[in-house]
Motif scaffolding. Sequence first.
Motif, PDB file in Angstrom:
ATOM      1  N   PRO A  62       0.822  -1.205   0.000  1.00 23.41           N
ATOM      2  CA  PRO A  62       0.000   0.000   0.000  1.00 23.41           C
ATOM      3  C   PRO A  62       0.858   1.258   0.000  1.00 23.41           C
ATOM      4  O   PRO A  62       1.831   1.364   0.746  1.00 23.41           O
ATOM      5  CB  PRO A  62      -0.815  -0.106   1.291  1.00 23.41           C
ATOM      6  CG  PRO A  62      -0.205  -1.198   2.078  1.00 23.41           C
ATOM      7  CD  PRO A  62       0.750  -1.964   1.246  1.00 23.41           C
ATOM      8  N   VAL A  63       0.494   2.179  -0.853  1.00 22.80           N
ATOM      9  CA  VAL A  63       1.191   3.457  -0.964  1.00 22.80           C
ATOM     10  C   VAL A  63       0.163   4.569  -0.794  1.00 22.80           C
ATOM     11  O   VAL A  63      -0.835   4.621  -1.517  1.00 22.80           O
ATOM     12  CB  VAL A  63       1.903   3.600  -2.320  1.00 22.80           C
ATOM     13  CG1 VAL A  63       2.575   4.971  -2.434  1.00 22.80           C
ATOM     14  CG2 VAL A  63       2.933   2.490  -2.515  1.00 22.80           C
ATOM     15  N   ARG A  64       0.412   5.427   0.162  1.00 25.25           N
ATOM     16  CA  ARG A  64      -0.477   6.569   0.374  1.00 25.25           C
ATOM     17  C   ARG A  64       0.026   7.758  -0.425  1.00 25.25           C
ATOM     18  O   ARG A  64       1.233   7.927  -0.621  1.00 25.25           O
ATOM     19  CB  ARG A  64      -0.532   6.914   1.863  1.00 25.25           C
ATOM     20  CG  ARG A  64      -1.021   5.768   2.739  1.00 25.25           C
ATOM     21  CD  ARG A  64      -0.978   6.124   4.214  1.00 25.25           C
ATOM     22  NE  ARG A  64      -2.006   7.118   4.535  1.00 25.25           N
ATOM     23  CZ  ARG A  64      -2.078   7.747   5.711  1.00 25.25           C
ATOM     24  NH1 ARG A  64      -1.154   7.515   6.651  1.00 25.25           N
ATOM     25  NH2 ARG A  64      -3.040   8.614   5.939  1.00 25.25           N
ATOM     26  N   TRP A  65      -0.912   8.576  -0.893  1.00 23.96           N
ATOM     27  CA  TRP A  65      -0.549   9.764  -1.661  1.00 23.96           C
ATOM     28  C   TRP A  65      -1.377  10.946  -1.179  1.00 23.96           C
ATOM     29  O   TRP A  65      -2.482  10.784  -0.655  1.00 23.96           O
ATOM     30  CB  TRP A  65      -0.765   9.544  -3.158  1.00 23.96           C
ATOM     31  CG  TRP A  65      -2.182   9.170  -3.525  1.00 23.96           C
ATOM     32  CD1 TRP A  65      -2.700   7.919  -3.619  1.00 23.96           C
ATOM     33  CD2 TRP A  65      -3.259  10.079  -3.824  1.00 23.96           C
ATOM     34  NE1 TRP A  65      -4.034   7.976  -3.961  1.00 23.96           N
ATOM     35  CE2 TRP A  65      -4.398   9.290  -4.096  1.00 23.96           C
ATOM     36  CE3 TRP A  65      -3.361  11.469  -3.889  1.00 23.96           C
ATOM     37  CZ2 TRP A  65      -5.635   9.852  -4.430  1.00 23.96           C
ATOM     38  CZ3 TRP A  65      -4.598  12.031  -4.227  1.00 23.96           C
ATOM     39  CH2 TRP A  65      -5.709  11.223  -4.495  1.00 23.96           C
ATOM     40  N   GLN A  66      -0.812  12.133  -1.360  1.00 23.99           N
ATOM     41  CA  GLN A  66      -1.497  13.359  -0.971  1.00 23.99           C
ATOM     42  C   GLN A  66      -1.208  14.448  -2.001  1.00 23.99           C
ATOM     43  O   GLN A  66      -0.114  14.524  -2.548  1.00 23.99           O
ATOM     44  CB  GLN A  66      -1.025  13.855   0.402  1.00 23.99           C
ATOM     45  CG  GLN A  66      -1.388  12.944   1.554  1.00 23.99           C
ATOM     46  CD  GLN A  66      -1.155  13.628   2.899  1.00 23.99           C
ATOM     47  OE1 GLN A  66      -2.047  13.694   3.722  1.00 23.99           O
ATOM     48  NE2 GLN A  66       0.056  14.134   3.092  1.00 23.99           N
ATOM     49  N   ILE A  67      -2.213  15.290  -2.248  1.00 29.86           N
ATOM     50  CA  ILE A  67      -2.087  16.481  -3.087  1.00 29.86           C
ATOM     51  C   ILE A  67      -2.407  17.684  -2.208  1.00 29.86           C
ATOM     52  O   ILE A  67      -3.421  17.695  -1.503  1.00 29.86           O
ATOM     53  CB  ILE A  67      -3.073  16.440  -4.262  1.00 29.86           C
ATOM     54  CG1 ILE A  67      -2.792  15.246  -5.163  1.00 29.86           C
ATOM     55  CG2 ILE A  67      -3.034  17.749  -5.029  1.00 29.86           C
ATOM     56  CD1 ILE A  67      -1.802  15.501  -6.252  1.00 29.86           C
ATOM     57  N   ALA A  68      -1.556  18.700  -2.258  1.00 32.18           N
ATOM     58  CA  ALA A  68      -1.733  19.868  -1.395  1.00 32.18           C
ATOM     59  C   ALA A  68      -1.629  21.159  -2.204  1.00 32.18           C
ATOM     60  O   ALA A  68      -1.099  21.171  -3.331  1.00 32.18           O
ATOM     61  CB  ALA A  68      -0.689  19.871  -0.276  1.00 32.18           C
ATOM     62  N   VAL A 119      -3.821  19.983   2.479  1.00 32.45           N
ATOM     63  CA  VAL A 119      -4.090  18.806   1.654  1.00 32.45           C
ATOM     64  C   VAL A 119      -5.522  18.869   1.121  1.00 32.45           C
ATOM     65  O   VAL A 119      -6.465  19.094   1.883  1.00 32.45           O
ATOM     66  CB  VAL A 119      -3.861  17.512   2.455  1.00 32.45           C
ATOM     67  CG1 VAL A 119      -4.287  16.294   1.641  1.00 32.45           C
ATOM     68  CG2 VAL A 119      -2.389  17.410   2.857  1.00 32.45           C
ATOM     69  N   VAL A 120      -5.671  18.662  -0.179  1.00 34.38           N
ATOM     70  CA  VAL A 120      -7.002  18.717  -0.797  1.00 34.38           C
ATOM     71  C   VAL A 120      -7.448  17.364  -1.350  1.00 34.38           C
ATOM     72  O   VAL A 120      -8.643  17.152  -1.565  1.00 34.38           O
ATOM     73  CB  VAL A 120      -7.052  19.774  -1.911  1.00 34.38           C
ATOM     74  CG1 VAL A 120      -6.885  21.168  -1.325  1.00 34.38           C
ATOM     75  CG2 VAL A 120      -6.000  19.512  -2.983  1.00 34.38           C
ATOM     76  N   ARG A 121      -6.529  16.450  -1.610  1.00 34.26           N
ATOM     77  CA  ARG A 121      -6.875  15.104  -2.070  1.00 34.26           C
ATOM     78  C   ARG A 121      -5.877  14.129  -1.453  1.00 34.26           C
ATOM     79  O   ARG A 121      -4.695  14.422  -1.338  1.00 34.26           O
ATOM     80  CB  ARG A 121      -6.819  14.986  -3.595  1.00 34.26           C
ATOM     81  CG  ARG A 121      -7.930  15.717  -4.334  1.00 34.26           C
ATOM     82  CD  ARG A 121      -9.261  15.004  -4.186  1.00 34.26           C
ATOM     83  NE  ARG A 121     -10.320  15.677  -4.918  1.00 34.26           N
ATOM     84  CZ  ARG A 121     -11.054  16.671  -4.459  1.00 34.26           C
ATOM     85  NH1 ARG A 121     -10.798  17.168  -3.242  1.00 34.26           N
ATOM     86  NH2 ARG A 121     -12.016  17.201  -5.188  1.00 34.26           N
ATOM     87  N   ARG A 122      -6.364  12.962  -1.094  1.00 32.72           N
ATOM     88  CA  ARG A 122      -5.481  11.918  -0.571  1.00 32.72           C
ATOM     89  C   ARG A 122      -6.109  10.563  -0.848  1.00 32.72           C
ATOM     90  O   ARG A 122      -7.314  10.449  -1.112  1.00 32.72           O
ATOM     91  CB  ARG A 122      -5.222  12.097   0.924  1.00 32.72           C
ATOM     92  CG  ARG A 122      -6.479  12.154   1.787  1.00 32.72           C
ATOM     93  CD  ARG A 122      -6.231  11.911   3.282  1.00 32.72           C
ATOM     94  NE  ARG A 122      -5.056  12.514   3.814  1.00 32.72           N
ATOM     95  CZ  ARG A 122      -5.015  13.573   4.631  1.00 32.72           C
ATOM     96  NH1 ARG A 122      -6.158  14.183   4.977  1.00 32.72           N
ATOM     97  NH2 ARG A 122      -3.888  14.028   5.100  1.00 32.72           N
TER      98      ARG A 122
END
Length: 522
Positions: free
Chosen positions: A84-90, A98-101
């Motif tokens: 599993p890899v978590r990602w975030q957009i800020a 952070v607006v998307r994850r």
Amino acid sequence: MELMDGGLLANRCRRRSFLLGAGFLTGLTIASQWHPVLASSRFSSYPFNLGVASGDPLPDGVVIWTRLAPNPLSGGGMPVVNVPVRWQIALDENMKRVVRRGTVLATPELAHSVHVDVRGLDPDRWYWYQFQAGREVSPIGRTRTAPAFYSYTQQLNFAFVSCQDWQNGYYTAYRHLAEENLDLVVHLGDYIYEYGPQSGGPRQHNSPEIITLADYRDRYALYRTDQSLQAAHAAFPWIVTWDDHEVDNNYANLIPEDNQSEETFRKRRASAYQAYYEHMPLRQSSLPKGPDALLYRRLTFGNLAEFNVLDTRQYRTNQPCNDGLKPRCPEAFDPNATMTGSEQEQWLRKGLDQSRSRWNVIAQQTMLGQYNFNSSPGSGVFNVDQWDGYVAARNRLLSFLNQRQPSNPVVITGDIHSSWVHDLKLDFNNPNSATVGTEFVGTSITSDFPTAFIAPVQAALPNNPHTKFFDGAYRGYVRCNLTPQRWQTDYRVVSSIVDLNASVKTLASFVVQNGQPGAQLS
């Protein structure tokens, strides 16, 4: 960034595996969900050695990419498990707003690469993104969405690049490119070279010519370890397409350069295409199916520019006249010969015909403009791997541009390791023929243009009055600034490809005015 308990995260990922499969990993996660999910992600060394990247920006989204590779030059060094890899957009470079994850699975089938097609973003703005696997976090990348479809757009800044032979020189050009004020980078092919060891450059590798999937993966990983290349990927979204060296020099469709059987080459191309996808920020629509992959596509930037990204290797007919630099034989004029295949050719025409953009960009690989390399009048020598070997197909495109007159067609080209500017003529053999477009050909990042070729090319310039500029001495990249009124192209070159501290300068600048095809020296 909040860390989740490893076991809890693993259980949640198991429950979500079907949902992930229905998203950007359609089918892949389902096909690979029987691999165990790593409950507590611990790595033999830092897993984000290949950096991060983003690509194919839309008004509401972009693809973000990374690959887990603690031992990148020896297969990646990952166990045969899903991770599993978590990602975030800020909205900020410190990743606070952070607006998307989300969470995705990195699977062995794709060399633990991750392609997240993030949607729900605002148009025409910068974002920052980051990945996390276990306790390890990736570098932070920056990306930008496209303006809203057909919205008024005042300017676009982009650069285009090609041909980065790792053995031939350092990627100093990328270090300078990463510092430019750009919205976008376009890569026109030859991201890797398939060759074995070569002498003469400042750095060498010891692996033989690459054939298998494992070979191609390791070669991409080698190139991706370069810090300047990583910096350029992390600074801007990229639009990518391939040329020949991502598979085999001068291959055409399923015809290799040497005497491999079609079946052997089919397997090689499938491996090459898969490794390319694994290492590029591409959507799932470009995921290869065996030796086939859909790479040609169209991206729009407000009402200012539309990019038609071509693939001139996968569908082309064989080079005429037994390839090479030579007088053209009758096969070079064959109306059935094609660079793009009929389906892509029709797609290009339809897109140009329906475009509502001020500048219509054709991003492709080999030189479209005719060039007679013979300095003697009355005879011709041509490179038949370029469009000069596919004269009827080129004539169809130029005739279309003349008849239908899409707004401001501009062709951007790589491949030839040198800088050129051409007025695109309806009839290249008649200097008084209509100019129907403009072509800018960019030099390489590092790949060689033999010094001995420079003088003969310059001597042939009088036989090619539509050619406004040629330089074979310098390597670098091409920077373009677009406004509704004009297009400016700057040829940015480095002082050396064997000096890590090489400087950069603008060698020449050209301008195309709106509604006036052809380039003028600025």
